[in-house]
Scaffold this active site. Sequence first.
Site, mmCIF file in Angstrom:
data_model
loop_
_atom_site.group_PDB
_atom_site.id
_atom_site.type_symbol
_atom_site.label_atom_id
_atom_site.label_comp_id
_atom_site.label_asym_id
_atom_site.label_seq_id
_atom_site.Cartn_x
_atom_site.Cartn_y
_atom_site.Cartn_z
ATOM 1 N N ASP A 294 47.617 47.126 43.404
ATOM 2 C CA ASP A 294 47.839 45.687 43.491
ATOM 3 C C ASP A 294 49.302 45.429 43.163
ATOM 4 O O ASP A 294 49.942 46.216 42.457
ATOM 5 C CB ASP A 294 46.919 44.941 42.522
ATOM 6 N N HIS A 295 49.826 44.327 43.667
ATOM 7 C CA HIS A 295 51.219 43.985 43.419
ATOM 8 C C HIS A 295 51.375 43.335 42.044
ATOM 9 O O HIS A 295 50.878 42.224 41.841
ATOM 10 C CB HIS A 295 51.723 43.011 44.490
ATOM 11 N N TYR A 468 47.345 38.885 43.720
ATOM 12 C CA TYR A 468 46.080 38.802 44.465
ATOM 13 C C TYR A 468 46.031 39.685 45.711
ATOM 14 O O TYR A 468 45.518 39.278 46.752
ATOM 15 C CB TYR A 468 45.755 37.353 44.859
ATOM 16 N N HIS A 469 46.501 40.917 45.602
ATOM 17 C CA HIS A 469 46.494 41.817 46.751
ATOM 18 C C HIS A 469 45.853 43.166 46.418
ATOM 19 O O HIS A 469 46.447 44.220 46.654
ATOM 20 C CB HIS A 469 47.928 42.047 47.256
ATOM 21 N N PRO A 470 44.633 43.190 45.886
ATOM 22 C CA PRO A 470 44.010 44.471 45.546
ATOM 23 C C PRO A 470 43.525 45.223 46.782
ATOM 24 O O PRO A 470 42.923 44.640 47.687
ATOM 25 C CB PRO A 470 42.830 44.059 44.661
#
Length: 556
Positions: A294-295, A468-470
């Site tokens: 994730d970021h 919010y990029h898992p």
Amino acid sequence: MKKTFDYIVVGGGSGGCVVAGRLSEDPDVSVCLLEAGGGGQSSLVNIPAAMVAMVPTSVNNWAFDTVPQMGLEGRKGYQPRGKALGGSSAINAMIYVRGHQWDYDHWAALGNTGWGFKDVLPYFRRSEHNERIGNHLHGRGGPLWVSDLRSDNPFQQRFLEAARESGLPLNDDFNGEEQEGVGIYQVTQKHGERCSAARAYLLPYVGVRNNLTVETRAQVQRILFEGTRAVAVEVLQNGLVRTLRARREVILAAGAFQTPQLLMLSGVGPKEELQRHGIPLLQDLPGVGQNLQDHPDFVFVYKTSSLDAMGVSLAGSTRMLKEAGRFRRERRGMLTSNFAEGGAFLKTREGLDKPDIQLHFVVAPVEDHARKLRLGHGLSCHVCLLRPRSRGTVSLASKDPQAAPLIDPAFLQDPQDLEDMVAAFRLTRRLMQAPALANWITRDLYTDGVDTDEQIRTVLRRRTDSVYHPVGTCRMGDDPLAVVDAQLRVHGLQGLRIVDASVMPTLVGGNTNAPTIMIAEKAVDLIRGIGRVCSSARTETTATTENNNEASYVVA
């Protein structure tokens, strides 16, 4: 309700909506999509700015917490995930970004044949209807509308002017030949309203296609097998547990957290993890739930007296009433804002061949994922590390399907991630301190006086979290820790495929919704056995049909 279908799609997010919508184009195929949340058709979903009522709450949102993060001073992080038709595309900031071309070539280099950029570009184009850009890299006539923002916010130009003053390049298409630069994001909106994956691919055909069944408030508890073949799912709906059978395939599209959770609940995953919870082992796949990426994201927050920035005040409320009227009349103005209107892809040091950080410039103060509100108006700027080295996990809290999974992104676990974020912090602050923006800022809430590297490390550990990029928890590949092959079929099993962000072997350099839709478009051809590259003729025909049959948008 029927009990047997050709395909059962688990999860009504970006991947699931695309797969169900596309597969049901064939009238000889029956498709059932199961979504644990609601219908995804409310004004909260359709009005872009209403996302502020969903992201920080449990409205249309699983609102997961992480386990304590050692790299973040032991804090628990927050992981909003969409819980409605459209999934996270129903609650996200609607940013249309594909990532860098290198990301996909890297997937192919890892052994995933057919996933290089030249292979996936036709699927990006197939999905897209870009209102402004028409060239060999963009699509026209696809179901997913991609538009310029209609908020008319003057801070967009101030942000671009600050970039010029900082000596940073400008970019009017982050999905063009070159990703680097500062610009204004394009968004997945149609005529000023959110265009979620559900509105693009699914909702126009519910009740129209007799071969398409969509069930909401239906949570899949486990996959059922005959031998090693997936043949059915167990569904909890309205307090009752039912079994639905799939003649051809069960397709998992529950996302990077719940797809691995569902596999493990069904006996597919790391042997030790399943034994710990007393779950009978069907297939030992040690990579299930591993490789979470994730970021990591830090947010600068500033106060301003300008009413062009959103916030909480009497004057702001009066203006918002006027903006509501404008939205009803014109579908323009503040209510069409995605908040994160501007952005950038930048290199923190010379010699890099691609950007290593991404910015989201927000025309509102964002504190603790908008869960903390204060009086007044403000601006924010997110900065995230695009390719972190840290790897986390998703595991089971218990064998109860209603229990949330244990989510550990392991943010800043790799020391180099922290050092890279220090460089990202310095570059972002340089941009935000340029006169075009600094002249509008009245107070720096959290980084005033933070100057030394150690001070920066401290504030990063204190305030970094997810953007919010898992992805990556059921990654594609052919090594012992891979979960699916290049056809997205689960290793060692039959009749089971995964079509969501969990299959990404590595995190793309950008937002993840458009790549997930691309994966699903390609998956449909893989399921149909069409091959690695879609026919351009078929692309045009299908896209035109989808566009012409699209249902009207209605905002309550």
